[in-house]
Design a protein around this motif. Structure first.
Motif, PDB file in Angstrom:
ATOM      1  N   ASP A  72       0.763  -1.239  -0.047  1.00  0.00           N
ATOM      2  CA  ASP A  72      -0.185   0.110   0.069  1.00  0.00           C
ATOM      3  C   ASP A  72       0.927   1.252   0.025  1.00  0.00           C
ATOM      4  O   ASP A  72       0.745   2.280  -0.809  1.00  0.00           O
ATOM      5  CB  ASP A  72      -0.925   0.001   1.211  1.00  0.00           C
ATOM      6  CG  ASP A  72      -2.062  -1.174   1.243  1.00  0.00           C
ATOM      7  OD1 ASP A  72      -2.157  -1.794   0.063  1.00  0.00           O
ATOM      8  OD2 ASP A  72      -2.547  -1.368   2.082  1.00  0.00           O
ATOM      9  N   THR A  93       0.816   4.143  -2.903  1.00  0.00           N
ATOM     10  CA  THR A  93       0.440   5.522  -2.448  1.00  0.00           C
ATOM     11  C   THR A  93       1.671   6.506  -2.838  1.00  0.00           C
ATOM     12  O   THR A  93       1.386   7.577  -3.427  1.00  0.00           O
ATOM     13  CB  THR A  93       0.342   5.390  -1.095  1.00  0.00           C
ATOM     14  OG1 THR A  93      -0.889   4.675  -0.657  1.00  0.00           O
ATOM     15  CG2 THR A  93       0.183   6.884  -0.539  1.00  0.00           C
ATOM     16  N   THR A 102       1.698   7.120  -6.543  1.00  0.00           N
ATOM     17  CA  THR A 102       0.479   8.119  -6.806  1.00  0.00           C
ATOM     18  C   THR A 102       0.788   9.464  -6.587  1.00  0.00           C
ATOM     19  O   THR A 102       0.891  10.423  -7.178  1.00  0.00           O
ATOM     20  CB  THR A 102      -0.657   7.721  -6.058  1.00  0.00           C
ATOM     21  OG1 THR A 102      -1.159   6.410  -6.309  1.00  0.00           O
ATOM     22  CG2 THR A 102      -1.815   8.655  -6.263  1.00  0.00           C
ATOM     23  N   ASN A 154      -4.772  -5.563   0.213  1.00  0.00           N
ATOM     24  CA  ASN A 154      -5.549  -4.992  -0.803  1.00  0.00           C
ATOM     25  C   ASN A 154      -5.477  -5.407  -2.229  1.00  0.00           C
ATOM     26  O   ASN A 154      -4.299  -5.725  -2.550  1.00  0.00           O
ATOM     27  CB  ASN A 154      -5.386  -3.219  -0.722  1.00  0.00           C
ATOM     28  CG  ASN A 154      -6.098  -2.777   0.715  1.00  0.00           C
ATOM     29  OD1 ASN A 154      -7.134  -2.890   0.795  1.00  0.00           O
ATOM     30  ND2 ASN A 154      -5.156  -2.039   1.381  1.00  0.00           N
ATOM     31  N   ASP A 179      -7.850  -2.249  -7.396  1.00  0.00           N
ATOM     32  CA  ASP A 179      -8.972  -1.490  -6.522  1.00  0.00           C
ATOM     33  C   ASP A 179      -8.325  -0.219  -5.769  1.00  0.00           C
ATOM     34  O   ASP A 179      -8.633   0.821  -5.786  1.00  0.00           O
ATOM     35  CB  ASP A 179      -9.846  -2.414  -5.428  1.00  0.00           C
ATOM     36  CG  ASP A 179     -10.693  -3.420  -6.357  1.00  0.00           C
ATOM     37  OD1 ASP A 179     -11.090  -3.194  -7.601  1.00  0.00           O
ATOM     38  OD2 ASP A 179     -10.857  -4.290  -5.680  1.00  0.00           O
ATOM     39  N   TYR A 180      -7.215  -0.580  -5.229  1.00  0.00           N
ATOM     40  CA  TYR A 180      -6.535   0.396  -4.341  1.00  0.00           C
ATOM     41  C   TYR A 180      -6.060   1.647  -5.346  1.00  0.00           C
ATOM     42  O   TYR A 180      -6.274   2.689  -4.739  1.00  0.00           O
ATOM     43  CB  TYR A 180      -5.152  -0.457  -3.856  1.00  0.00           C
ATOM     44  CG  TYR A 180      -4.407   0.374  -2.577  1.00  0.00           C
ATOM     45  CD1 TYR A 180      -5.101   0.620  -1.129  1.00  0.00           C
ATOM     46  CD2 TYR A 180      -3.549   1.266  -3.026  1.00  0.00           C
ATOM     47  CE1 TYR A 180      -4.377   1.213  -0.284  1.00  0.00           C
ATOM     48  CE2 TYR A 180      -2.779   2.109  -2.189  1.00  0.00           C
ATOM     49  CZ  TYR A 180      -3.297   2.001  -0.733  1.00  0.00           C
ATOM     50  OH  TYR A 180      -2.474   2.806   0.157  1.00  0.00           O
ATOM     51  N   ALA A 225      -7.450   2.565  -8.083  1.00  0.00           N
ATOM     52  CA  ALA A 225      -8.847   3.080  -8.656  1.00  0.00           C
ATOM     53  C   ALA A 225      -9.346   4.233  -7.482  1.00  0.00           C
ATOM     54  O   ALA A 225      -9.676   5.218  -8.011  1.00  0.00           O
ATOM     55  CB  ALA A 225      -9.647   2.239  -9.000  1.00  0.00           C
ATOM     56  N   GLN A 226      -9.220   3.748  -6.308  1.00  0.00           N
ATOM     57  CA  GLN A 226      -9.581   4.548  -5.019  1.00  0.00           C
ATOM     58  C   GLN A 226      -8.731   5.777  -4.945  1.00  0.00           C
ATOM     59  O   GLN A 226      -9.315   6.725  -4.506  1.00  0.00           O
ATOM     60  CB  GLN A 226      -9.673   3.783  -4.021  1.00  0.00           C
ATOM     61  CG  GLN A 226     -10.623   2.619  -4.045  1.00  0.00           C
ATOM     62  CD  GLN A 226     -10.392   1.567  -2.813  1.00  0.00           C
ATOM     63  OE1 GLN A 226      -9.826   2.018  -2.112  1.00  0.00           O
ATOM     64  NE2 GLN A 226     -11.225   0.458  -2.866  1.00  0.00           N
ATOM     65  N   ARG A 227      -7.679   5.689  -5.525  1.00  0.00           N
ATOM     66  CA  ARG A 227      -6.657   6.996  -5.587  1.00  0.00           C
ATOM     67  C   ARG A 227      -6.641   7.653  -6.789  1.00  0.00           C
ATOM     68  O   ARG A 227      -5.652   8.391  -7.040  1.00  0.00           O
ATOM     69  CB  ARG A 227      -5.616   6.397  -4.983  1.00  0.00           C
ATOM     70  CG  ARG A 227      -5.237   6.212  -3.608  1.00  0.00           C
ATOM     71  CD  ARG A 227      -4.323   5.288  -3.093  1.00  0.00           C
ATOM     72  NE  ARG A 227      -4.737   4.858  -1.568  1.00  0.00           N
ATOM     73  CZ  ARG A 227      -5.661   4.219  -1.169  1.00  0.00           C
ATOM     74  NH1 ARG A 227      -6.658   3.650  -2.190  1.00  0.00           N
ATOM     75  NH2 ARG A 227      -5.980   3.937   0.033  1.00  0.00           N
ATOM     76  N   GLY A 228      -7.833   7.473  -7.681  1.00  0.00           N
ATOM     77  CA  GLY A 228      -7.556   8.303  -8.758  1.00  0.00           C
ATOM     78  C   GLY A 228      -7.382   7.611 -10.334  1.00  0.00           C
ATOM     79  O   GLY A 228      -7.417   8.284 -11.179  1.00  0.00           O
ATOM     80  N   ARG A 267      -7.201   5.516 -13.446  1.00  0.00           N
ATOM     81  CA  ARG A 267      -8.182   5.080 -14.429  1.00  0.00           C
ATOM     82  C   ARG A 267      -7.410   3.635 -14.939  1.00  0.00           C
ATOM     83  O   ARG A 267      -6.480   3.739 -15.537  1.00  0.00           O
ATOM     84  CB  ARG A 267      -8.680   6.115 -15.483  1.00  0.00           C
ATOM     85  CG  ARG A 267      -9.610   7.410 -15.227  1.00  0.00           C
ATOM     86  CD  ARG A 267      -9.870   7.675 -16.477  1.00  0.00           C
ATOM     87  NE  ARG A 267      -9.116   8.031 -17.454  1.00  0.00           N
ATOM     88  CZ  ARG A 267      -8.567   9.018 -17.854  1.00  0.00           C
ATOM     89  NH1 ARG A 267      -8.813  10.227 -16.990  1.00  0.00           N
ATOM     90  NH2 ARG A 267      -7.870   9.231 -18.708  1.00  0.00           N
ATOM     91  N   LYS A 324      -3.258   8.417 -14.794  1.00  0.00           N
ATOM     92  CA  LYS A 324      -3.543   9.344 -13.678  1.00  0.00           C
ATOM     93  C   LYS A 324      -4.107  10.545 -14.264  1.00  0.00           C
ATOM     94  O   LYS A 324      -3.327  11.296 -15.149  1.00  0.00           O
ATOM     95  CB  LYS A 324      -2.584   9.670 -12.716  1.00  0.00           C
ATOM     96  CG  LYS A 324      -2.970  10.287 -11.433  1.00  0.00           C
ATOM     97  CD  LYS A 324      -1.530  10.759 -10.649  1.00  0.00           C
ATOM     98  CE  LYS A 324      -2.116  11.596  -9.595  1.00  0.00           C
ATOM     99  NZ  LYS A 324      -0.995  12.040  -8.705  1.00  0.00           N
TER     100      LYS A 324
END
Length: 307
Positions: free
Chosen positions: A198, A202, A205, A260, A264-265, A267-270, A272, A306
């Motif tokens: 994770d 992160t 990102t 996770n 999905d992880y 996608a939840q942070r923006g 595509r 992103k």
């Protein structure tokens, strides 16, 4: 020996040995007439590492079927070679498409014996950052120089363990977080504890400007029964490798437990996200699918942009 927070390795031991095994698989694919991918540096790099069983595998002296367990072809080295063919093609295409779209900096995390900085046809002006442990980076750089290989992009090495402050080291090497980046985390996430996975996603990102691309793998977490089955198969596979002269506890290289799902992880942070199931990739390239009842058949190779 089980993994620990401060363990280390070279390309002949622990997690590093998996990079050499993967390179041996790429060498096997490359030797096939009309191969899906071509990695002329895979075999020389495996030879340079010097692990006898990997060298014999890369050169064809051992058939991949020698590592099959109980005639389970979906769990054997033959199927790993098939997977390495489509996996390598997926990430090759990802980088070529990202840079063709105008991205000029690429980051290969845990680069191991990856030779894309030397073998892909990168657009002029592309900078490729390779991030891995100092000894791994130094070994590969020296081994490729010894055979006269030259990068096809501006290659910048970032010699640091991902458990340390690699973003600072990456920036010190010239990485610009304000420019779009093409990132790869190939064959990496399963070797990280869930929290570290994770944190890595992160951090990527946070370092990614709008228009950045990312490619990695994603699969649902194993339940308890599937986890036990996976460990048991890894133990049996390790026994076959020991019979060929190489002793490594494969089950202790990866981190099991709840984690996770990367797609999905992200996608939840923006991001595509899009992706392809391993069996879709195999059949699209003329390989037989994996048995649908094994967990590995749920693996997806994913890529994201992103906005």
């Amino acid at each position: 020996m089980a993994r620990s927070d401060d363990d280390s390795w070279d390309l002949a031991s622990s997690v590093g040995a998996t990079a050499t095994m993967v390179a041996a698989a790429r060498a096997l694919v490359t030797r096939i007439d009309g191969a899906l991918i071509s990695d002329p540096y895979a075999e020389p790099l495996v030879r340079a590492v010097g692990v006898d069983v990997f060298t014999r595998l890369a050169t064809g002296e051992i058939e991949p079927s020698a590592f099959d367990i109980d005639d389970e072809k979906h769990a054997g080295m033959d199927r790993m070679v098939d997977n390495m063919a489509v996996r390598t093609k997926f990430f090759d295409d990802f980088f070529l498409e990202a840079t063709a779209a105008g991205i000029q900096q690429a980051v290969i995390l845990a680069s191991g014996l990856d030779s894309r900085a030397y073998r892909l046809d990168w657009p002029a002006g592309t900078v490729v950052y390779e991030v891995d442990q100092p000894d791994v980076i130094a070994f590969k750089t020296r081994a490729l120089a010894d055979i006269g290989a030259e990068p096809t992009a501006e290659r910048r090495v970032v010699a640091i363990d991902l458990r340390f402050d690699w973003p600072a080291a990456l920036k010190e090497a010239g990485f610009d977080p304000n420019k779009p980046t093409a990132w790869s985390a190939e064959g990496l996430l399963g070797y990280l504890p869930p929290e570290a996975q994770d944190n890595l996603l992160t951090t990527i990102t946070d370092l990614s400007a709008a228009g950045s691309w990312l490619a990695t793998e994603s699969s649902p977490p194993l339940d308890a029964a599937a986890m036990d089955e996976a460990k048991e198969k890894m133990d049996r596979s390790a026994q076959r490798w020991r019979e060929q002269g190489f002793d490594l506890d494969w089950a202790n290289l990866v981190y099991f437990g709840d984690r996770n799902e990367p797609a999905d992880y992200l996608a939840q942070r923006g991001w595509r996200m899009t992706g392809q199931n391993i069996n879709d990739l195999l059949t699209a390239h003329g390989y037989p699918p994996l048995d649908s009842d094994i967990h590995f058949a749920q693996l997806r190779y994913i890529r994201g942009v992103k906005p």
